[in-house]
Design a protein around this motif. Structure first.
Motif, short mmCIF file in Angstrom:
data_model
loop_
_atom_site.label_atom_id
_atom_site.label_comp_id
_atom_site.label_asym_id
_atom_site.label_seq_id
_atom_site.Cartn_x
_atom_site.Cartn_y
_atom_site.Cartn_z
N THR A 1 1.91 -56.69 15.17
CA THR A 1 1.22 -55.53 14.61
C THR A 1 2.12 -54.86 13.59
O THR A 1 3.25 -54.46 13.91
CB THR A 1 0.86 -54.52 15.73
N HIS A 2 1.64 -54.73 12.38
CA HIS A 2 2.41 -54.12 11.30
C HIS A 2 1.96 -52.67 11.15
O HIS A 2 0.79 -52.39 10.86
CB HIS A 2 2.21 -54.88 9.99
N LEU A 3 2.89 -51.74 11.36
CA LEU A 3 2.60 -50.31 11.22
C LEU A 3 3.35 -49.76 10.02
O LEU A 3 4.52 -50.08 9.80
CB LEU A 3 3.01 -49.55 12.49
N THR A 4 2.67 -48.93 9.24
CA THR A 4 3.31 -48.33 8.07
C THR A 4 3.01 -46.83 8.04
O THR A 4 2.04 -46.35 8.64
CB THR A 4 2.82 -48.97 6.77
N ALA A 5 3.87 -46.09 7.34
CA ALA A 5 3.68 -44.64 7.19
C ALA A 5 4.05 -44.25 5.77
O ALA A 5 5.13 -44.59 5.29
CB ALA A 5 4.54 -43.87 8.20
#
Length: 892
Positions: free
Chosen positions: A826-830
């Protein structure tokens, strides 16, 4: 050949379709792979086809009233969600039996009436529902519920409870089993013992196995008890005591098999005409039931006094051919016979019985069933329909000895044989249980979930063919199969202990006929020798190819390092900066730095000869080698020896710790920098307390003028591997030792050794590139939730879909975190990493690798970020290193 009884992952196909009942409740899509809610840790199918979902709740303390209330509220729903308990038996009517998380309480409920049974310490219920794959299965037969309880069988007939212990009556005042000289003496002592003391003095290797009799009017239970012996009089320190009992007509009766050593029996399989005994050496013996052949026995007995000699001879042989199970009947007839000729014939029949058994046990293992003769069959499964499944390397026709090749023989309860021809039908039966237990009983109709090599295959024995397959063997434990061809599976067998984490979550739903909507994450696959020597570092990846050569991958190609051709796999890898590594191997140690190889005959010598490079590339944040600010190099010589190199002198710190703390059983050190001239040492000895090392201590250690100064600091919890986490200020984070069922502490150790304790907010998993500390596995919180800590406080939290306690977090750049819960990525970005709530799921992938993967590592090569994961086939013969560019380029 040894009979090896291992259950395949199997399940009952229930008459009701899951989707027809549950679409609105579970909101399942018509896609090949999807997941149940993250709080579901197991799935159990009831007799009526309803799916019972066990939910992880983590209560502060057990509340039986709340458990009952939850069951009552959920009892009639289409998919009951039950908290703090699990079903262990479904009766044919409405009654369902449950146990609590401690496994010391049995609750029965039918929608109106409660039945409650508290188990006396240390007894626990071990088995589960017979409609689901479990190590052991409880049974309901002839109006009585049977439960497997530690060292015995507990049963309930609707009014009264009965407990039979294989170690005698539960007598709290009884004397424990003493250490005795022989197994026979031990057997005499077993009858009167306190189970608490007996478990300590005579440990039971496995709980009892419980089987239905073929007429479904009784049960057979057996166990192999390991007894400790007096080593002063025996070279063997233990002996086994095998017990087999039958429950029928309200009482337990001991079963004995004349001519057979009980210790040689590995499995008992009831048949209509008696039992088949599976022996340790691979033989199968049909032990016939006297009652099923009584007429034949009586007829033969009458012919022993026939006037014709040939008739008497033939009858004697036929009587012996009935087998040793008729020995008691023959002895009884011998005692009652008055005719000398009959007495002689009966005595001869007994001798022939013994000779026949001896000949069979010593001959080649080629039993005959129906039209088939089997060459060295292996029992791979036995189910509650009394079917026996035999994998055979060669099946021959009985009539003409014609070879049919390998295949699977299936015997029904009358020993009629059917044959599934082909090697593919014999593979995969032994790939799912890793516990070494034997004799799993499953109520199967036709569906088998088998893992072989790099795929899972679904076999329908009624159709005599495989109906589907999957290459995703990470989800290899089948929990339930729906009648519409839907399979519910997890990474491993569910853990029901209150202390055991539920890392089998999430539960995946596999529907082979639906569209595959996954985004696969693939890369370069490199075949390697094994996983013992795989080093992933900034700028390079190291491994051994199948020929045993040490290779280095630099982002473009794999290069052979001929200087290391004699390096053996017993390696201790130490990681440095900019791709530098130190390897303590046999018969040499080496260092790689600045694109050069440095070799020495020992780690001590390697350090002395290369101190400047080590000071440059190995700082204060390594696990097994630390260069502190005072010029000391602290390193582990092996798993239990810590050394210090100072001004080309080496000191043994292990002996100093023994001197200060009075222990001689150091298992391992874990090191991390804790300020100038100091290191942090996690040190523990043998002995356990609440799942942790009882003698574990955590120290800071300072070397000052050749004097060691120790200081105890908050105790670190034991973990299989300790990987220190540093925040942007250089402070070290580690999980402190606590009673994890009640509270938890993440300890932040600053350079001045002033610990900051962050309570009940999670354990340190990652310091991302933006300086956020990710705290996970939060006590009494969903396991996919992570708190974000920065600048002295929790800033917010992030929910990572389908994450669990074993999820790995990697940060590749600011505002980017990769969560791996293999095979899920799972790739999470902010956009603004200072606001943790802005971390959102950007993309979800599946790792596309062969076989079952190990934890994923992240690293950079030539300004690109990669994920590295090793994997192996289910037979562990083939191993791979997968180098995956992340994020993947568009169009891949």
């Amino acid at each position: 050949m040894r009979i090896f009884i291992l259950s395949a992952v199997l399940c009952l196909i229930v008459p009701l379709s899951l989707f027809s009942q549950e679409t609105s409740t579970l909101e399942l899509k018509d896609t090949m792979w999807q997941f149940l809610p993250d709080d579901v840790i197991s799935v159990v199918a009831g007799n009526d086809g309803r799916l019972w979902l066990q939910i992880q709740d983590d209560p502060e303390e057990e509340d039986i009233g709340k458990i009952k209330q939850n069951i009552q509220e959920e009892f009639l729903k289409k998919s009951p969600r039950i908290l703090d308990c699990r079903p262990v038996l479904f009766e044919p009517g409405k009654r369902v039996w449950f146990t609590n998380n401690k496994n010391n309480l049995i609750l029965g409920y039918d929608g109106e009436k409660w039945i409650e049974k508290k188990l006396e310490e240390p007894l626990e219920i071990y088995a589960g529902c017979p409609f689901n794959r479990r190590q052991r299965n409880n049974l309901f037969l002839d109006g009585r519920a049977f439960f497997i309880i530690s060292i015995g069988i507990l049963s309930f007939d609707g009014e009264n409870w009965d407990y039979f212990s294989f170690l005698g009556n539960y007598n709290a005042n009884a004397v424990a089993i003493p250490l005795v000289a022989t197994a026979a003496e031990a057997g005499k002592e077993v009858g009167n013992c306190n189970p608490r003391a007996a478990i300590a003095a005579a440990p039971v290797s496995d709980p009892p196995i419980l089987l239905p009799c073929s007429d479904m009017k009784g049960v057979i239970a057996y166990i192999n008890i390991i007894l400790k012996l007096n080593s002063s009089t025996n070279t063997k320190a233990e002996a086994s005591l095998y017990k087999c009992m039958e429950f029928r007509d309200g009482k337990w009766t001991k079963l004995e098999f004349d001519g057979i050593k009980p210790d040689d029996i590995e499995i008992i399989m009831p048949r209509k005409e008696g039992m088949i005994l599976g022996m340790l050496d691979g033989k199968m013996i049909l032990y016939k039931d006297e009652s099923s052949n009584k007429e034949k026995f009586d007829d033969l007995l009458s012919k022993l006094s026939d006037d014709n000699f040939n008739v008497r001879e033939k009858t004697t042989k036929e009587l012996a051919d009935l087998g040793m199970s008729f020995k008691k009947a023959v002895l009884k007839a011998l005692k009652e016979a008055k005719d000398p000729e009959v007495r002689t014939r009966l005595s001869k029949a007994i001798e022939l019985m013994k000779e026949n058994l001896e000949v069979y046990l010593n001959q080649e293992n080629s039993p005959v069933f129906g039209d088939y003769m089997l060459k060295d069959p292996v029992i791979v499964h036995y189910d509650s329909q009394a079917r026996i499944f035999l994998a055979c390397t060669d099946v021959r026709m009985k009539e003409n000895n014609e070879s049919l090749g390998p295949g699977l023989i299936i015997l029904d309860d009358e020993n009629k044989a059917s044959f599934l021809k082909g090697k593919n039908f014999t593979e995969g039966w032994d790939k799912h249980y890793f516990f070494g237990d034997l004799g799993y009983i499953q109520p199967l109709p036709s569906i088998f979930w088998l893992q072989a090599d790099n795929k899972i295959r679904i076999l329908d024995i009624d159709k005599k063919d495989f109906i589907a397959e999957s290459k995703d063997i990470s989800f290899n434990w089948l929990q339930y199969a729906g009648s519409d061809g839907t399979f519910f599976c997890s990474r491993r067998r569910p853990c029901y202990s209150e202390d055991a984490p539920g890392i089998e979550r999430p539960i995946a739903i596999f529907k082979p006929s639906a569209k595959d909507e996954r985004r696969m994450l693939a890369g370069q696959e490199i075949k390697i020798l094994d996983e013992d020597f795989v080093v992933i570092e900034e700028g390079s990846a190291w491994f051994k190819n199948p020929e045993g050569k040490v290779m280095m991958f630099d982002g473009y190609e794999s290069k052979n390092i001929p200087e290391l051709k004699n390096l053996k796999p017993e390696c201790n890898i130490i990681s440095g900066k900019d791709g530098a590594i130190i390897c303590k191997g046999q018969p040499l140690s080496f260092m790689y730095a600045e694109k050069n190889i440095f070799i020495a005959e020992s780690l001590d010598r390697l350090i002395m000869e290369n101190r400047k490079l080590i000071e440059m590339y190995f700082g204060d944040k390594n696990r097994d080698l630390i260069h502190d600010d005072a010029g000391n190099i602290w390193f582990k010589n092996d798993t239990s020896t810590l050394s210090i190199n100072n001004n080309n002198q080496t000191f043994d710190l292990s002996s100093k710790i023994v001197e200060f703390f009075s222990t001689e059983k150091i298992r391992r050190f874990a090191l991390a920098g804790a300020g100038k001239n100091k290191v942090l040492i996690d040190y523990y000895s043998y002995g356990w307390e609440n799942g942790h090392s009882a003698d574990n201590i955590t120290l800071s250690c300072e070397l000052n003028n050749k004097k060691f100064i120790f200081k105890k600091i908050p105790r670190m919890t034991w973990l299989p591997s300790f990987n220190p986490i540093y925040d942007s200020s250089g402070s070290l984070w580690y999980p402190a030792y606590t009673d994890s069922r009640k509270y938890q502490i993440a300890c932040r150790m600053t350079a001045d050794e002033k610990p900051q304790e962050i309570k009940d907010s999670g354990l340190p998993y990652l310091c991302d590139m933006s300086g956020n500390i990710w705290l996970g596995n939060i006590i009494k919180q969903p396991k996919n939730k992570f708190n974000i800590w920065k600048n002295g406080e929790i800033k917010g939290h992030v929910v990572v879909p389908h994450a669990n306690e074993s999820t790995t977090l990697i940060s590749d750049r600011e505002g980017s975190v990769i969560a791996i819960t293999s095979p899920l990525v799972t790739h999470l970005t902010a956009e603004n990493p200072e606001k943790p709530s802005e971390y959102k799921v950007k993309t979800e992938y599946w790792l596309d690798v062969k076989g079952k993967s190990t934890p994923v590592k992240g690293f950079k090569i030539r300004n690109k970020f990669y994920l590295a994961v090793t994997s192996s086939s289910s037979n562990s013969k083939d191993h791979y290193l997968n180098i995956i560019e992340f994020p993947p380029s568009e169009g891949k």
